[in-house]
Design a protein around this motif. Structure first.
Motif, mmCIF file in Angstrom:
data_model
loop_
_atom_site.group_PDB
_atom_site.id
_atom_site.type_symbol
_atom_site.label_atom_id
_atom_site.label_comp_id
_atom_site.label_asym_id
_atom_site.label_seq_id
_atom_site.Cartn_x
_atom_site.Cartn_y
_atom_site.Cartn_z
ATOM 1 N N LYS A 18 0.827 -1.210 0.000
ATOM 2 C CA LYS A 18 0.000 0.000 0.000
ATOM 3 C C LYS A 18 0.860 1.259 0.000
ATOM 4 N N ILE A 19 1.956 1.231 0.753
ATOM 5 C CA ILE A 19 2.868 2.375 0.776
ATOM 6 C C ILE A 19 3.442 2.594 -0.611
ATOM 7 N N MET A 20 3.872 1.533 -1.249
ATOM 8 C CA MET A 20 4.502 1.650 -2.570
ATOM 9 C C MET A 20 3.520 2.113 -3.648
ATOM 10 N N ALA A 21 2.236 1.846 -3.445
ATOM 11 C CA ALA A 21 1.216 2.283 -4.406
ATOM 12 C C ALA A 21 0.831 3.743 -4.191
ATOM 13 N N GLY A 22 1.092 4.279 -2.988
ATOM 14 C CA GLY A 22 0.689 5.644 -2.664
ATOM 15 C C GLY A 22 -0.785 5.691 -2.305
ATOM 16 N N GLY A 23 -1.212 6.827 -1.830
ATOM 17 C CA GLY A 23 -2.604 6.993 -1.443
ATOM 18 C C GLY A 23 -2.953 6.316 -0.131
ATOM 19 N N ALA A 24 -1.958 5.982 0.653
ATOM 20 C CA ALA A 24 -2.176 5.299 1.930
ATOM 21 C C ALA A 24 -1.876 6.248 3.087
ATOM 22 N N THR A 25 -2.546 6.027 4.192
ATOM 23 C CA THR A 25 -2.255 6.752 5.419
ATOM 24 C C THR A 25 -1.462 5.829 6.329
ATOM 25 N N VAL A 26 -0.333 6.313 6.832
ATOM 26 C CA VAL A 26 0.522 5.503 7.698
ATOM 27 C C VAL A 26 0.496 6.060 9.118
ATOM 28 N N PHE A 27 0.573 5.151 10.071
ATOM 29 C CA PHE A 27 0.759 5.508 11.477
ATOM 30 C C PHE A 27 2.081 4.878 11.873
ATOM 31 N N VAL A 28 3.044 5.718 12.254
ATOM 32 C CA VAL A 28 4.391 5.262 12.567
ATOM 33 C C VAL A 28 4.677 5.543 14.039
ATOM 34 N N ARG A 29 5.064 4.496 14.758
ATOM 35 C CA ARG A 29 5.506 4.631 16.151
ATOM 36 C C ARG A 29 7.012 4.381 16.171
ATOM 37 N N ILE A 30 7.745 5.288 16.805
ATOM 38 C CA ILE A 30 9.200 5.234 16.863
ATOM 39 C C ILE A 30 9.593 4.799 18.272
ATOM 40 N N TYR A 31 10.348 3.716 18.378
ATOM 41 C CA TYR A 31 10.764 3.190 19.674
ATOM 42 C C TYR A 31 12.262 3.359 19.860
ATOM 43 N N GLY A 32 12.662 3.661 21.079
ATOM 44 C CA GLY A 32 14.077 3.801 21.404
ATOM 45 C C GLY A 32 14.239 4.340 22.800
ATOM 46 N N TYR A 33 15.343 5.057 23.009
ATOM 47 C CA TYR A 33 15.663 5.663 24.302
ATOM 48 C C TYR A 33 16.057 7.111 24.086
ATOM 49 N N GLY A 34 15.451 8.008 24.812
ATOM 50 C CA GLY A 34 15.807 9.420 24.710
ATOM 51 C C GLY A 34 15.628 9.926 23.294
ATOM 52 N N SER A 35 16.723 10.398 22.690
ATOM 53 C CA SER A 35 16.648 10.911 21.320
ATOM 54 C C SER A 35 17.123 9.887 20.297
ATOM 55 N N ARG A 36 17.370 8.649 20.729
ATOM 56 C CA ARG A 36 17.828 7.595 19.821
ATOM 57 C C ARG A 36 16.664 6.678 19.451
ATOM 58 N N GLY A 37 16.425 6.534 18.171
ATOM 59 C CA GLY A 37 15.400 5.616 17.695
ATOM 60 C C GLY A 37 16.030 4.313 17.267
ATOM 61 N N ASP A 38 15.449 3.199 17.703
ATOM 62 C CA ASP A 38 15.987 1.891 17.347
ATOM 63 C C ASP A 38 15.147 1.162 16.309
ATOM 64 N N TYR A 39 13.835 1.341 16.381
ATOM 65 C CA TYR A 39 12.983 0.680 15.405
ATOM 66 C C TYR A 39 11.645 1.392 15.316
ATOM 67 N N VAL A 40 10.925 1.101 14.226
ATOM 68 C CA VAL A 40 9.602 1.668 14.032
ATOM 69 C C VAL A 40 8.614 0.541 13.792
ATOM 70 N N ARG A 41 7.389 0.812 14.138
ATOM 71 C CA ARG A 41 6.267 -0.068 13.781
ATOM 72 C C ARG A 41 5.349 0.764 12.902
ATOM 73 N N VAL A 42 5.058 0.232 11.728
ATOM 74 C CA VAL A 42 4.272 0.970 10.731
ATOM 75 C C VAL A 42 2.955 0.244 10.508
ATOM 76 N N THR A 43 1.875 0.992 10.643
ATOM 77 C CA THR A 43 0.532 0.498 10.360
ATOM 78 C C THR A 43 -0.021 1.339 9.225
ATOM 79 N N VAL A 44 -0.737 0.712 8.303
ATOM 80 C CA VAL A 44 -1.235 1.418 7.128
ATOM 81 C C VAL A 44 -2.744 1.246 7.008
ATOM 82 N N THR A 45 -3.398 2.333 6.623
ATOM 83 C CA THR A 45 -4.821 2.282 6.275
ATOM 84 C C THR A 45 -4.956 2.906 4.904
ATOM 85 N N ARG A 46 -6.028 2.661 4.261
ATOM 86 C CA ARG A 46 -6.299 3.283 2.951
ATOM 87 C C ARG A 46 -7.205 4.444 3.153
#
Length: 132
Positions: free
Chosen positions: A104-132
């Motif tokens: 869906k991301i590659m097709a465009g027209g999608a809404t993404v919800f991105v949560r950034i996980y880490g410590y302080g100002s360092r991000g280690d990973y993201v979880r991406v959820t997509v809706t149309r």
């Protein structure tokens, strides 16, 4: 069962249980919602992007660096920094994105919800959820 055998079994089970639990829970250091529009599917040189993490990174560059946004795009506290945007690939690889969401991301027209996980100002990973 002898005491030594019992102790070995108990210690082994405890070790396995400890290995299954992360050393420390990571915090959500940021989150945002964004609409993936046509501008987000191409890099600054006009070349079509080929991976979801590239599109997510371009979306954040468009928002923070180039001032390009679509209705639904939100500010985030993390990807305004060029170095953090450069870490997007690693963060997606360390996190999660479902194959259908990637398409869906590659097709465009999608809404993404991105949560950034880490410590302080360092991000280690993201979880991406997509809706149309």
């Amino acid at each position: 069962m002898h005491f030594r055998q019992l102790r070995s079994v108990v210690l082994g089970a405890a070790l396995v249980a400890l290995m299954a639990v992360p050393a420390a829970a990571q915090d959500v250091v940021g989150a945002y919602v964004a609409y993936i529009g046509t501008d987000d599917l191409f890099n600054s040189r006009g070349q079509r992007l080929s991976a979801p993490w590239q599109v997510l990174r371009q979306d954040r560059a468009n928002f923070h660096k180039f001032g390009l946004s679509q209705p639904g795009d939100e500010w985030d506290p993390f990807f305004g920094d060029v170095n953090n945007r450069a870490a997007m690939e690693r963060m997606v690889m360390n996190g999660s994105i479902e194959p259908a969401a990637a398409r869906k991301i590659m097709a465009g027209g999608a809404t993404v919800f991105v949560r950034i996980y880490g410590y302080g100002s360092r991000g280690d990973y993201v979880r991406v959820t997509v809706t149309r």
